[in-house]
Scaffold this active site. Structure first.
Site, PDB file in Angstrom:
ATOM      1  N   TYR A   4      16.383  30.468   8.051  1.00 39.38           N
ATOM      2  CA  TYR A   4      14.990  31.030   8.895  1.00 39.38           C
ATOM      3  C   TYR A   4      15.122  30.989  10.263  1.00 39.38           C
ATOM      4  O   TYR A   4      15.344  30.006  10.871  1.00 39.38           O
ATOM      5  CB  TYR A   4      13.969  30.124   8.418  1.00 39.38           C
ATOM      6  CG  TYR A   4      13.787  30.614   6.701  1.00 39.38           C
ATOM      7  CD1 TYR A   4      13.233  31.627   6.312  1.00 39.38           C
ATOM      8  CD2 TYR A   4      13.431  29.460   5.852  1.00 39.38           C
ATOM      9  CE1 TYR A   4      12.958  32.013   4.893  1.00 39.38           C
ATOM     10  CE2 TYR A   4      13.136  29.651   4.388  1.00 39.38           C
ATOM     11  CZ  TYR A   4      12.963  30.814   4.046  1.00 39.38           C
ATOM     12  OH  TYR A   4      12.640  31.238   2.737  1.00 39.38           O
TER      13      TYR A   4
ATOM     14  N   LYS B  73       0.782  -1.187  -0.134  1.00 43.28           N
ATOM     15  CA  LYS B  73       0.058  -0.019   0.088  1.00 43.28           C
ATOM     16  C   LYS B  73       0.937   1.231  -0.059  1.00 43.28           C
ATOM     17  O   LYS B  73       2.038   1.338   0.393  1.00 43.28           O
ATOM     18  CB  LYS B  73      -0.794  -0.064   1.236  1.00 43.28           C
ATOM     19  CG  LYS B  73      -0.287  -0.018   2.489  1.00 43.28           C
ATOM     20  CD  LYS B  73      -1.000  -0.228   3.748  1.00 43.28           C
ATOM     21  CE  LYS B  73      -0.296  -0.187   4.941  1.00 43.28           C
ATOM     22  NZ  LYS B  73      -0.841  -0.597   6.067  1.00 43.28           N
TER      23      LYS B  73
ATOM     24  N   ARG C  39     -10.461   0.425  14.860  1.00 39.35           N
ATOM     25  CA  ARG C  39     -10.324   1.278  13.632  1.00 39.35           C
ATOM     26  C   ARG C  39     -11.179   0.687  12.408  1.00 39.35           C
ATOM     27  O   ARG C  39     -12.241   1.085  12.291  1.00 39.35           O
ATOM     28  CB  ARG C  39      -8.873   1.219  13.232  1.00 39.35           C
ATOM     29  CG  ARG C  39      -8.275   2.247  12.506  1.00 39.35           C
ATOM     30  CD  ARG C  39      -6.784   2.102  12.368  1.00 39.35           C
ATOM     31  NE  ARG C  39      -6.312   1.039  11.523  1.00 39.35           N
ATOM     32  CZ  ARG C  39      -5.135   0.858  11.373  1.00 39.35           C
ATOM     33  NH1 ARG C  39      -4.191   1.470  11.330  1.00 39.35           N
ATOM     34  NH2 ARG C  39      -4.811  -0.558  10.740  1.00 39.35           N
TER      35      ARG C  39
ATOM     36  N   MET D  31      12.052  24.726   2.653  1.00 39.63           N
ATOM     37  CA  MET D  31      11.419  23.973   1.620  1.00 39.63           C
ATOM     38  C   MET D  31      12.465  23.177   0.687  1.00 39.63           C
ATOM     39  O   MET D  31      11.967  22.010   0.313  1.00 39.63           O
ATOM     40  CB  MET D  31      10.433  24.805   0.820  1.00 39.63           C
ATOM     41  CG  MET D  31       9.197  24.156  -0.013  1.00 39.63           C
ATOM     42  SD  MET D  31       8.416  25.382  -1.063  1.00 39.63           S
ATOM     43  CE  MET D  31       7.527  26.016   0.197  1.00 39.63           C
TER      44      MET D  31
HETATM   45  C1  LIG Z   1      -0.297  -1.781   6.976  1.00 38.27           C
HETATM   46  C2  LIG Z   1      -0.843  -2.798   7.443  1.00 38.27           C
HETATM   47  C3  LIG Z   1      -0.105  -4.155   7.427  1.00 38.27           C
HETATM   48  C4  LIG Z   1       1.535  -4.090   7.266  1.00 38.27           C
HETATM   49  O1  LIG Z   1       2.005  -3.566   8.489  1.00 38.27           O
HETATM   50  P1  LIG Z   1       3.820  -3.562   8.868  1.00 38.27           P
HETATM   51  O2  LIG Z   1       3.924  -2.709  10.220  1.00 38.27           O
HETATM   52  O3  LIG Z   1       3.979  -2.432   7.871  1.00 38.27           O
HETATM   53  O4  LIG Z   1       4.214  -4.634   8.495  1.00 38.27           O
HETATM   54  C5  LIG Z   1      -0.656  -5.364   7.922  1.00 38.27           C
HETATM   55  N1  LIG Z   1      -2.070  -5.612   8.282  1.00 38.27           N
HETATM   56  C6  LIG Z   1      -2.882  -4.381   7.956  1.00 38.27           C
HETATM   57  C7  LIG Z   1      -4.246  -4.404   8.209  1.00 38.27           C
HETATM   58  C8  LIG Z   1      -2.332  -3.058   7.439  1.00 38.27           C
HETATM   59  O5  LIG Z   1      -3.030  -2.054   7.443  1.00 38.27           O
END
Ligand SMILES: *Cc1c(COP(=O)(O)O)cnc(C)c1O
Length: 378
Positions: free
Chosen positions: A270, A49, A148, A318
């Site tokens: 800055y 992802k 969540r 930046m």
């Molecule tokens: C992002 C995610 C993972 C991967 O987690 P890592 O800590 O990056 O290995 C696994 N399961 C779910 C549901 C996630 O959202």
């Protein structure tokens, strides 16, 4: 890696870029094999992802596919559609965020597996499923402590009491997600394990999945049929209280634009948050917070030039940062030369700690202006 990477730093693109980002796909493959070897009886899925945590989803996934990975997870439907196009029909692709009404066809046309996160999801998917005429699998996410995504306790109980809700759905995975797997001492890990096993006992038979990168290291009782490795693949330490077992995948090198020799005390950057004293040498490097070099690294980041430390002094701006290169030999710190912002001496977790965040965020912020060099992965 460094050998091949150096060859390509003279290309026109590399010369024009303010910073070079080298992504070692051989290291990525090695990390997937390391995760897989820790759980030899489980399938090790790759979580790709968010552009494979900033590294490029398609390139990373293809390299992982070449290494033998057959199961991929993304968050969003769009990511799944793009990944299916890149990887062909072979691998399984699971969509963590599930589906929203109106996207059902994206799942069936691209053979994507939705994670059903609530009773409402289950009902909506069931309605579509009966019209589909083919057995497209789905996953069930049980919330065991994250609050969540996933079925909360009351919805799980309803599902257990009303098996008809699952009807003829074909369930591939039942999964849950660990809250604090990187902290082996946290009792929430075993509480979640217990809750997950209890849920599995009452649900129809399916493959089970609990562990993320860190969860893989909690022991074999956390390994079910599928583990979901993300951050560890990209070099983040899944065991923060121990040395990092993962290979570094990312190297970020910024280019020195100018070097100023201080002969009278003078503030830098800055806000005048740092005052340089003679005889300091200050190098200005061409990347900044717009490139994902976090502003919280102002006066706290650490660059390396070879083995020599070059602390970030003054504010990160930046497009520029300023380094104190007084401790670096002059012949290594001239305009056009490179400083490691993420590298062998300052791996991604160290950068994150100095920035007050986690390696995940450092990686997913890696900027669009970097000249990216992908190495290996065949
Ligand atoms: C992002 C995610 C993972 C991967 O987690 P890592 O800590 O990056 O290995 C696994 N399961 C779910 C549901 C996630 O959202």
């Amino acid at each position: 890696m460094s050998h091949r990477a150096e060859i390509t730093t003279n290309t026109p693109e590399a010369l024009r870029a303010g910073a070079l980002l080298t992504i070692d796909l051989d290291a990525l493959q090695a990390n997937w094999r390391t995760c897989a070897a820790l759980a030899p009886n489980s399938t090790t899925a790759a979580v790709v992802k968010a552009g494979a945590y900033g590294l490029d989803m398609v390139r990373a996934a293809k390299a992982l596919q070449n290494a033998g990975c057959t199961t991929f997870c993304v968050a969003a439907i769009d990511e799944g559609v793009k990944l299916r196009e890149a990887l062909g029909s072979g691998p399984a692709i699971h969509i963590f965020n599930g589906f929203v009404a109106g996207t059902e066809r994206d799942f069936s046309e691209n053979a994507l597996t939705p994670v059903l996160n609530s009773l409402a999801d289950i009902k909506a998917w069931s309605e579509y499923y009966t019209t589909m005429g083919e057995a497209l699998a789905c996953d069930l996410h049980i919330d065991t402590g994250m609050a969540r995504l996933g079925l909360p306790d009351d919805e799980l109980q309803t599902l257990i009491d009303t098996p008809a809700l699952l009807g003829h759905l074909k369930i591939d995975l039942i999964l849950s997600h660990l809250v604090a797997a990187e902290d082996v001492a946290d009792p929430v890990n075993s509480a979640q394990l217990t809750a997950f096993k209890r849920a599995l006992d009452h649900l129809p038979r399916a493959r089970a999945s609990l562990a993320n990168s860190s969860g893989i290291h909690l022991g074999s009782e956390f390994h079910f049929d599928v583990n979901r490795a993300g951050a560890a693949l990209y070099g983040v330490n899944p065991t923060p209280d121990k040395p990092n077992p993962m290979a570094q995948v990312v190297r970020l090198q910024g280019k020195i634009l100018q070097v100023r020799t201080i002969d009278t005390p003078q503030t830098v950057g800055y806000g005048a948050t740092y005052c340089a004293q003679e005889p300091q040498r200050i190098a200005t490097v061409s990347l900044g917070y717009a490139d994902g070099y976090h502003r919280t690294l102002s006066n706290s980041g650490m660059a390396y030039i070879g083995q020599y430390k070059a602390p970030v002094v003054g504010r990160v701006s930046m497009d520029l940062i300023t380094l104190d290169v007084s401790g670096v030999p002059e012949e290594l710190s001239r305009p056009g030369m490179l400083a490691d912002l993420i590298g062998p001496n300052n791996p991604v977790d160290d950068v994150a700690e100095r920035a007050g965040t986690i390696g995940y965020e450092i990686l997913t912020s890696l900027g669009a202006r970097y000249h990216r060099i992908y190495v290996g992965g065949e």
